[in-house]
Design an enzyme around this catalytic site. Structure first.
Site, PDB file in Angstrom:
ATOM      1  N   HIS A 161       0.876  -1.164   0.000  1.00  0.00           N
ATOM      2  CA  HIS A 161       0.000   0.000   0.000  1.00  0.00           C
ATOM      3  C   HIS A 161       0.917   1.218   0.000  1.00  0.00           C
ATOM      4  O   HIS A 161       1.637   1.476   0.972  1.00  0.00           O
ATOM      5  CB  HIS A 161      -0.918   0.000   1.219  1.00  0.00           C
ATOM      6  CG  HIS A 161      -1.970  -1.066   1.151  1.00  0.00           C
ATOM      7  ND1 HIS A 161      -2.526  -1.638   2.276  1.00  0.00           N
ATOM      8  CD2 HIS A 161      -2.568  -1.659   0.091  1.00  0.00           C
ATOM      9  CE1 HIS A 161      -3.426  -2.537   1.910  1.00  0.00           C
ATOM     10  NE2 HIS A 161      -3.463  -2.572   0.583  1.00  0.00           N
ATOM     11  N   GLU A 164       1.594   3.768   2.914  1.00  0.00           N
ATOM     12  CA  GLU A 164       1.977   3.239   4.229  1.00  0.00           C
ATOM     13  C   GLU A 164       3.491   3.076   4.232  1.00  0.00           C
ATOM     14  O   GLU A 164       4.029   2.028   3.860  1.00  0.00           O
ATOM     15  CB  GLU A 164       1.243   1.924   4.492  1.00  0.00           C
ATOM     16  CG  GLU A 164      -0.276   2.115   4.505  1.00  0.00           C
ATOM     17  CD  GLU A 164      -1.059   0.801   4.535  1.00  0.00           C
ATOM     18  OE1 GLU A 164      -0.431  -0.270   4.664  1.00  0.00           O
ATOM     19  OE2 GLU A 164      -2.302   0.861   4.420  1.00  0.00           O
ATOM     20  N   HIS A 267       2.860  -3.039   6.958  1.00  0.00           N
ATOM     21  CA  HIS A 267       1.823  -2.093   6.554  1.00  0.00           C
ATOM     22  C   HIS A 267       1.778  -0.946   7.549  1.00  0.00           C
ATOM     23  O   HIS A 267       2.602  -0.859   8.465  1.00  0.00           O
ATOM     24  CB  HIS A 267       0.459  -2.787   6.500  1.00  0.00           C
ATOM     25  CG  HIS A 267       0.272  -3.671   5.305  1.00  0.00           C
ATOM     26  ND1 HIS A 267      -0.595  -3.374   4.279  1.00  0.00           N
ATOM     27  CD2 HIS A 267       0.846  -4.857   4.979  1.00  0.00           C
ATOM     28  CE1 HIS A 267      -0.552  -4.332   3.369  1.00  0.00           C
ATOM     29  NE2 HIS A 267       0.321  -5.251   3.778  1.00  0.00           N
ATOM     30  N   GLU A 351       1.322  -4.137  11.147  1.00  0.00           N
ATOM     31  CA  GLU A 351       0.972  -2.724  10.979  1.00  0.00           C
ATOM     32  C   GLU A 351       1.829  -1.916  11.951  1.00  0.00           C
ATOM     33  O   GLU A 351       1.727  -2.074  13.162  1.00  0.00           O
ATOM     34  CB  GLU A 351      -0.518  -2.514  11.276  1.00  0.00           C
ATOM     35  CG  GLU A 351      -1.454  -3.435  10.498  1.00  0.00           C
ATOM     36  CD  GLU A 351      -1.878  -2.852   9.173  1.00  0.00           C
ATOM     37  OE1 GLU A 351      -1.513  -1.694   8.894  1.00  0.00           O
ATOM     38  OE2 GLU A 351      -2.590  -3.546   8.423  1.00  0.00           O
TER      39      GLU A 351
END
Length: 629
Positions: A161, A164, A267, A351
């Site tokens: 992504h 990110e 991420h 994340e």
């Protein structure tokens, strides 16, 4: 009936920002509420859900997805794009300045500089080019960089992504950390010496540099085509709705060409570790193992970070910072599900920051929070059940390792067919292990013990083998590495009875032409070498089960021993006899010698079929290594 769509002032803000970008599709970033989490099942097929907290959803959409979402009648609030950061701190050189983001050209230069500065440890692999003309680059790190070794391959990737970006810099810095600390840090040496490490800091360069190569400002989640790369991998359960993209193909091609055992996909937008599965509710057979390695990562982070960092908790999670993917929210077509299901690679999604495009000044702190945990995550590939599977001739096999009562069809470990090595990471316990390969009888091993943070070695030889030993006229010093059904001298040498004159060891002898009462040697010992005299050149063929070198111990007495050589391939004397190196004094075959530390050694390698005289200073046990072809 739900209210009509609510367009807030954020929409005007969004369009103002997008007007400056070279875009031919619109990125919508928005939030809305649902009545029940069961609605996620259909919504995830329409839009790219980014986060779910209770009944509040954050999501992205391109133009087509936005139109489909509007038709559902949800009330949504358009939010500013996370990648639209004004004047992010950038650098245009390949220097290691970790509180800034590199331009695209500086990123490429820095990757190439790693290989230039550390040519014996690092190669940069150009895995392919995106539709925007940018490179998907991997740093391959190993102590023997030009050799494919029989050791686990591991993979770190980030920023599929594009907006990110915390993982982009942290994985770039991890490459530098491993290379620059290799010479002095024993922990780094252990990783680089025993693993083949692949790191891709930027999996979606078109998304990250959507606003242009000079800045990460304007970064977008999707790729150049307006597709979410983490929703467009082939879904094992048929849930993929996005069009397959070149970036997906590049990642799949790499996985098909290699044998990754462990991977992690970094991420942003939350602070949590996320494990299988993403697309379905049933838990993976290794759910406990996944949970434990995620918990270990989070515990390492928490030992150095503020108490509020990486503490997200979703839908009944028992440990803050750890969640099952589907329990958080359903995702179809994720890379983790594809890698785990189709490639038997164990992947976790991590994340790293609630803020997607983190201010550059905060990057060093996030490195401090995570780098020790990132090293610890890689160390998981040093543990578990590991070994090499070969056939009776010592050639590596494409084999399957099944943990009886645990594995399902898609969780079984497989060997790297090039080297025959495998790894099966799993929770501590005692297991029954089946090893199978096409065309060979399956072997079953009971009572295999797995201990936390330790490696259990199980090398396996499958099938019957035939050892062919060339013999020349006169005396030959031979050794067997294949155990026949019968070790009787008359049985082993029956195929060359017409030319056999004598067989003897250090004490016993057998000669076909002698009276039976003079023949003191009747049965061979696999650990011993033998002198064999023949009247003409011939070949002795012995069929049976190949000896597993690493599982067979030869007991040596002080002084000279006449010893077999079990490995299926040649190796250096020092490597072959490493287990007795403190006691080794001399090695000889029929015409050559080796003295440790001496000059002028004429014997440098030990080879199959040959017997050896080995002199040791005291009683000791010799175990040969497994030598891959």
């Amino acid at each position: 009936m739900r209210k009509a769509i609510l367009i807030t002032i954020g929409l005007t803000f969004l369009f103002c920002l997008l007007s400056a970008l070279p875009a031919n599709w619109t990125q919508y970033y928005f939030t809305f509420r649902i009545n029940d989490t069961s609605e996620i099942h259909e919504l995830t097929k329409i839009i790219s859900i980014d986060n779910v907290k209770g009944n509040t959803v954050w999501a992205y959409a391109n133009d087509d997805e936005w139109a489909a979402f509007q038709a559902k009648g949800y009330e949504a609030e358009i939010l500013p794009n996370p990648g639209d950061v004004v004047n992010p701190v950038m650098r245009s050189s390949a220097t290691r300045v970790w509180d800034s983001y590199p331009t695209y050209d500086a990123y490429v230069a820095q990757m190439n500089a790693f290989a230039t500065n550390y040519p014996t440890l690092c190669q940069i692999v150009d895995a392919g080019t995106t539709t925007g003309g940018r490179k998907i680059l991997f740093a391959k790190i190993s102590d023997n960089i030009s050799t494919h070794e029989a050791e686990p391959e591991v993979l770190y990737t980030s920023s599929m992504h594009g907006d990110e970006t915390t993982g982009f810099i942290l994985t770039l810095r991890m490459i530098d950390y491993l290379l620059s600390n290799y010479a002095t840090d024993t922990r780094v040496q252990g990783l680089v010496n025993n693993l083949e490490i692949w790191i891709n800091p930027l999996g979606n360069p078109d998304g990250t540099y959507y606003g242009g190569n000079s800045s990460v400002s304007g970064a977008r989640r999707y790729n150049n085509n307006g597709i979410d790369l983490n929703r467009s991998f082939p879904d094992p359960w048929g849930g993929t709705t996005e069009t397959h993209q070149i970036e997906n193909t590049i990642m799949e091609n790499l996985a098909n060409a290699h044998h990754f055992a462990l991977s992690c996909n970094f991420h942003g937008g939350a602070e949590v570790t996320n494990y299988a599965w993403d697309s379905i509710s049933p838990l993976h057979v290794d759910n406990t193992w996944f949970f434990n390695i995620c918990t270990a990562y989070v515990n390492s982070v928490h030992s150095v970070s503020p108490s509020t960092y990486m503490d997200d908790s979703y839908n009944g999670a028992t440990v803050p910072g750890v969640t099952n993917g589907y329990a958080w929210y359903e995702v179809n077509g994720s890379r983790a599900d594809w890698y785990i299901f189709y490639k038997q690679c164990r992947e976790v999604t991590i994340e790293l920051s609630n803020t997607k495009l983190l201010p550059a000044a905060s990057l060093p702190a996030h490195w401090t929070y995570n780098y020790d945990a990132m090293l610890g995550y890689l160390e998981n590939a040093l543990y578990g059940l590991q070994g090499i599977v070969t056939n009776g001739s010592g050639a590596p096999l494409s084999a399957t390792i099944n943990i009886v009562g645990l594995d399902d069809a898609n969780s079984k470990a497989t060997t790297d067919p090039v080297k025959g090595d495998y790894i099966r990471m799993m929770s501590p316990g005692t297991y029954t292990v089946e090893v199978s390969a096409s065309g060979y009888p399956t072997r079953t091993f009971t009572g295999v013990v797995i201990t936390a943070n330790q490696k259990t070695t199980l090398n396996v030889v499958l099938g019957e083998a035939t050892q062919s030993i060339p013999l020349t006229t006169g005396w030959n010093l031979i050794s067997l590495r294949v155990a026949p059904t019968s070790l009787a001298v008359t049985s082993v040498f029956s195929g060359i009875s017409g030319s056999l004159l004598q067989v003897k060891d250090t004490q016993l002898s057998y000669a076909p032409g002698m009276a039976a009462h003079f023949n003191t040697l009747s049965t061979l010992n696999m650990s011993k070498a033998y002198w064999v005299k023949v009247s003409a050149n011939t070949t002795l063929n012995v069929s049976g089960t190949a000896i597993d070198p690493s599982a067979t111990t030869i007991n040596l007495v002080p002084g000279w021993n006449l010893v077999s050589y079990f490995p299926g391939s040649s190796t250096t004397v020092s490597n072959a006899l490493s287990t007795i190196s403190p006691y080794l004094q001399e090695v000889r075959n029929m015409s050559q010698f080796y003295i440790p530390g001496g000059g002028g050694n004429t014997l440098t390698t030990m080879a199959p079929n040959t017997g050896y005289w080995i002199r040791v200073s005291q009683a000791c046990n010799l175990t040969y290594p497994v030598v891959s072809r």
